[in-house]
Design a protein around this motif. Structure first.
Motif, PDB file in Angstrom:
ATOM      1  N   ARG A 168       0.897  14.095   6.368  1.00  0.00           N
ATOM      2  CA  ARG A 168       1.075  12.723   6.846  1.00  0.00           C
ATOM      3  C   ARG A 168       2.326  12.104   6.227  1.00  0.00           C
ATOM      4  O   ARG A 168       2.564  12.212   5.035  1.00  0.00           O
ATOM      5  N   SER A 169       3.103  11.448   7.079  1.00  0.00           N
ATOM      6  CA  SER A 169       4.248  10.690   6.599  1.00  0.00           C
ATOM      7  C   SER A 169       3.763   9.396   5.950  1.00  0.00           C
ATOM      8  O   SER A 169       2.657   8.922   6.219  1.00  0.00           O
ATOM      9  N   MET A 170       4.596   8.830   5.079  1.00  0.00           N
ATOM     10  CA  MET A 170       4.253   7.542   4.484  1.00  0.00           C
ATOM     11  C   MET A 170       4.828   6.371   5.277  1.00  0.00           C
ATOM     12  O   MET A 170       4.646   5.211   4.899  1.00  0.00           O
ATOM     13  N   THR A 171       5.528   6.649   6.371  1.00  0.00           N
ATOM     14  CA  THR A 171       6.157   5.597   7.165  1.00  0.00           C
ATOM     15  C   THR A 171       5.322   5.305   8.416  1.00  0.00           C
ATOM     16  O   THR A 171       4.961   6.223   9.155  1.00  0.00           O
ATOM     17  N   GLY A 172       5.030   4.039   8.620  1.00  0.00           N
ATOM     18  CA  GLY A 172       4.261   3.680   9.812  1.00  0.00           C
ATOM     19  C   GLY A 172       4.139   2.170   9.972  1.00  0.00           C
ATOM     20  O   GLY A 172       4.440   1.402   9.051  1.00  0.00           O
ATOM     21  N   PHE A 173       3.699   1.757  11.146  1.00  0.00           N
ATOM     22  CA  PHE A 173       3.497   0.332  11.429  1.00  0.00           C
ATOM     23  C   PHE A 173       2.373   0.190  12.443  1.00  0.00           C
ATOM     24  O   PHE A 173       2.240   1.013  13.364  1.00  0.00           O
ATOM     25  N   ALA A 174       1.561  -0.850  12.251  1.00  0.00           N
ATOM     26  CA  ALA A 174       0.488  -1.145  13.203  1.00  0.00           C
ATOM     27  C   ALA A 174       0.214  -2.636  13.186  1.00  0.00           C
ATOM     28  O   ALA A 174       0.367  -3.302  12.152  1.00  0.00           O
ATOM     29  N   ARG A 188      -9.522  -2.925  -1.168  1.00  0.00           N
ATOM     30  CA  ARG A 188     -10.440  -1.803  -1.352  1.00  0.00           C
ATOM     31  C   ARG A 188     -10.412  -0.856  -0.146  1.00  0.00           C
ATOM     32  O   ARG A 188     -10.397   0.372  -0.302  1.00  0.00           O
ATOM     33  N   LEU A 189     -10.376  -1.414   1.054  1.00  0.00           N
ATOM     34  CA  LEU A 189     -10.329  -0.582   2.258  1.00  0.00           C
ATOM     35  C   LEU A 189      -9.037   0.227   2.346  1.00  0.00           C
ATOM     36  O   LEU A 189      -9.043   1.403   2.712  1.00  0.00           O
ATOM     37  N   LEU A 190      -7.917  -0.398   1.996  1.00  0.00           N
ATOM     38  CA  LEU A 190      -6.632   0.314   2.051  1.00  0.00           C
ATOM     39  C   LEU A 190      -6.607   1.464   1.060  1.00  0.00           C
ATOM     40  O   LEU A 190      -6.071   2.537   1.349  1.00  0.00           O
ATOM     41  N   LYS A 191      -7.178   1.249  -0.114  1.00  0.00           N
ATOM     42  CA  LYS A 191      -7.207   2.320  -1.113  1.00  0.00           C
ATOM     43  C   LYS A 191      -8.046   3.503  -0.654  1.00  0.00           C
ATOM     44  O   LYS A 191      -7.782   4.641  -1.030  1.00  0.00           O
ATOM     45  N   GLU A 192      -9.059   3.226   0.155  1.00  0.00           N
ATOM     46  CA  GLU A 192      -9.910   4.305   0.663  1.00  0.00           C
ATOM     47  C   GLU A 192      -9.207   5.140   1.735  1.00  0.00           C
ATOM     48  O   GLU A 192      -9.473   6.328   1.871  1.00  0.00           O
ATOM     49  N   LYS A 193      -8.300   4.521   2.483  1.00  0.00           N
ATOM     50  CA  LYS A 193      -7.698   5.175   3.637  1.00  0.00           C
ATOM     51  C   LYS A 193      -6.280   5.687   3.394  1.00  0.00           C
ATOM     52  O   LYS A 193      -5.793   6.532   4.140  1.00  0.00           O
ATOM     53  N   ILE A 194      -5.602   5.157   2.374  1.00  0.00           N
ATOM     54  CA  ILE A 194      -4.198   5.517   2.141  1.00  0.00           C
ATOM     55  C   ILE A 194      -4.052   5.993   0.699  1.00  0.00           C
ATOM     56  O   ILE A 194      -4.521   5.327  -0.232  1.00  0.00           O
ATOM     57  N   ALA A 195      -3.388   7.136   0.516  1.00  0.00           N
ATOM     58  CA  ALA A 195      -3.249   7.709  -0.827  1.00  0.00           C
ATOM     59  C   ALA A 195      -1.958   7.292  -1.515  1.00  0.00           C
ATOM     60  O   ALA A 195      -1.936   7.083  -2.727  1.00  0.00           O
ATOM     61  N   ARG A 196      -0.874   7.165  -0.737  1.00  0.00           N
ATOM     62  CA  ARG A 196       0.427   6.916  -1.369  1.00  0.00           C
ATOM     63  C   ARG A 196       1.331   6.168  -0.395  1.00  0.00           C
ATOM     64  O   ARG A 196       1.253   6.346   0.811  1.00  0.00           O
ATOM     65  N   GLY A 197       2.203   5.319  -0.934  1.00  0.00           N
ATOM     66  CA  GLY A 197       3.155   4.590  -0.110  1.00  0.00           C
ATOM     67  C   GLY A 197       3.207   3.122  -0.497  1.00  0.00           C
ATOM     68  O   GLY A 197       2.311   2.592  -1.140  1.00  0.00           O
ATOM     69  N   HIS A 198       4.315   2.475  -0.110  1.00  0.00           N
ATOM     70  CA  HIS A 198       4.463   1.022  -0.277  1.00  0.00           C
ATOM     71  C   HIS A 198       3.934   0.380   1.009  1.00  0.00           C
ATOM     72  O   HIS A 198       4.525   0.536   2.083  1.00  0.00           O
ATOM     73  N   VAL A 199       2.822  -0.327   0.903  1.00  0.00           N
ATOM     74  CA  VAL A 199       2.135  -0.875   2.079  1.00  0.00           C
ATOM     75  C   VAL A 199       2.143  -2.392   2.020  1.00  0.00           C
ATOM     76  O   VAL A 199       1.748  -2.979   1.015  1.00  0.00           O
ATOM     77  N   GLU A 200       2.594  -3.015   3.126  1.00  0.00           N
ATOM     78  CA  GLU A 200       2.587  -4.476   3.236  1.00  0.00           C
ATOM     79  C   GLU A 200       1.579  -4.885   4.314  1.00  0.00           C
ATOM     80  O   GLU A 200       1.667  -4.425   5.454  1.00  0.00           O
ATOM     81  N   LEU A 201       0.638  -5.736   3.939  1.00  0.00           N
ATOM     82  CA  LEU A 201      -0.327  -6.295   4.893  1.00  0.00           C
ATOM     83  C   LEU A 201       0.011  -7.768   5.100  1.00  0.00           C
ATOM     84  O   LEU A 201       0.132  -8.516   4.124  1.00  0.00           O
ATOM     85  N   THR A 202       0.174  -8.148   6.360  1.00  0.00           N
ATOM     86  CA  THR A 202       0.497  -9.530   6.688  1.00  0.00           C
ATOM     87  C   THR A 202      -0.562 -10.095   7.618  1.00  0.00           C
ATOM     88  O   THR A 202      -0.858  -9.513   8.667  1.00  0.00           O
ATOM     89  N   LEU A 203      -1.154 -11.225   7.214  1.00  0.00           N
ATOM     90  CA  LEU A 203      -2.139 -11.916   8.043  1.00  0.00           C
ATOM     91  C   LEU A 203      -1.562 -13.275   8.437  1.00  0.00           C
ATOM     92  O   LEU A 203      -1.283 -14.118   7.578  1.00  0.00           O
ATOM     93  N   SER A 204      -1.361 -13.487   9.747  1.00  0.00           N
ATOM     94  CA  SER A 204      -0.814 -14.746  10.260  1.00  0.00           C
ATOM     95  C   SER A 204      -1.872 -15.447  11.100  1.00  0.00           C
ATOM     96  O   SER A 204      -2.583 -14.800  11.882  1.00  0.00           O
ATOM     97  N   ASN A 222      -2.328   5.148  10.733  1.00  0.00           N
ATOM     98  CA  ASN A 222      -2.410   6.564  10.371  1.00  0.00           C
ATOM     99  C   ASN A 222      -2.092   7.485  11.544  1.00  0.00           C
ATOM    100  O   ASN A 222      -1.613   8.603  11.352  1.00  0.00           O
ATOM    101  N   GLN A 223      -2.344   7.033  12.757  1.00  0.00           N
ATOM    102  CA  GLN A 223      -1.931   7.829  13.919  1.00  0.00           C
ATOM    103  C   GLN A 223      -0.416   7.973  13.952  1.00  0.00           C
ATOM    104  O   GLN A 223       0.109   9.065  14.219  1.00  0.00           O
TER     105      GLN A 223
END
Length: 295
Positions: free
Chosen positions: A4-10, A53-69, A144-145
């Motif tokens: 799995r790549s560490m680059t993605g967006f959803a 907690r959910l992100l830690k369960e699903k993602i092992a490594r990477g710089h992840v930004e979550l934005t809620l608007s 992750n897809q």
């Protein structure tokens, strides 16, 4: 789990009570560890902890930004946090009475306080939290897809580059014996010119053979082949192998450097080994660039 790549967006969207709309986005890039960053409206600490907690369960490594608007349409674009504003005003007036001051609270200042006007302030009974948590799974699936798809492309390229390194290693091995023989002859002729017949020829050859043996690159080639097979085995194993792949590439680069240092200064077929060694280093470096983005 695939490579799995560490680059993605959803991005996903939702609604609360038919009035409050929200947008939840996830963006990830490469990082040595799991590095989570949140951009959310104030007074959502509980929701942030659950999302973390959910992100830690699903993602092992990477710089992840979550934005809620949040977006509330019509005339209800903002909701007044009555408890916060009322508490501030009461505290202000109590302080004025205690110290004998004649002053009134500035409403403009109060409304600029974090949480004083929050579109989520009247989302009762945790409805916003429930709605966001219901959508985060979909956002993680989409993220992750995308990471899986890019990971498949990286895996194909890494396998191709390992093939190039293996081919170069085989080419070096074909030239190795010819170079060793030429090295022995060169040493023998040169040393005989210098010392003539004063030294036993057999001893001279033994000394030359010892020197040649120290310059032999067979061990480097064997270790390089071992690293290549281990690397391909990790790709077959799948999962979170980015750090292991990076370590193996460092070891491959070390062997390629040693190989080049042992054959430097030699002419003839040794120049072909130098050329192949540089091919190895180029393929290793390109592989490392890709592996830096593998989870």
């Amino acid at each position: 789990m695939p490579i799995r790549s560490m680059t993605g967006f959803a991005q996903v969207k939702g609604q609360v009570d038919g009035k409050l709309n929200f947008s939840l986005s996830l963006k990830s890039v490469n990082h040595r560890f799991l590095d989570l960053h949140f951009r959310m409206p104030s007074d959502n600490d509980g929701l942030e902890m659950k999302l973390r907690r959910l992100l830690k369960e699903k993602i092992a490594r990477g710089h992840v930004e979550l934005t809620l608007s949040l977006d509330r349409g019509g005339n209800d674009s903002f909701a007044l946090n009555r408890e916060l504003v009322g508490g501030y005003i009461s505290a202000f007036r109590a302080a004025c009475a205690e110290f004998g001051l004649a002053a009134e609270p500035d409403l403009n200042v109060i409304l600029r306080m974090p949480g004083a006007m929050d579109a989520s302030a009247d989302a009762a009974d945790g409805e916003l939290e429930s709605a966001v948590l219901a959508q985060i799974e979909e956002a993680l699936t989409r993220l992750n897809q995308m990471r899986d798809e890019e990971g498949r492309g990286i895996e194909r390229e890494l396998r191709e580059r390992m093939g190039h390194i293996d081919k170069a290693s085989t080419g070096v091995d074909r030239h190795r014996q010819a170079i060793l023989q030429g090295y022995v002859e060169k040493l023998r002729n040169r040393m005989q010119e210098l010392i003539g017949a004063q030294v036993d020829p057999e001893r001279l050859l033994r000394e030359a053979a010892l020197l040649v043996d120290r310059s032999d690159i067979q061990e480097e080639l064997v270790r390089l082949q071992t690293h290549i097979q281990h690397f391909l085995g990790l790709l077959d194993q799948k999962g979170e192998v980015g750090k292991k792949l990076d370590f193996l590439l460092q070891e491959m680069n070390r062997e390629a450097n040693t190989l080049l240092s042992k054959t430097s200064g030699l002419a003839g077929e040794a120049l072909k080994i130098t050329e192949l060694g540089l091919v190895m280093k180029s393929e290793i470096e390109k592989s490392r660039e890709q592996v830096q983005n593998v989870e």
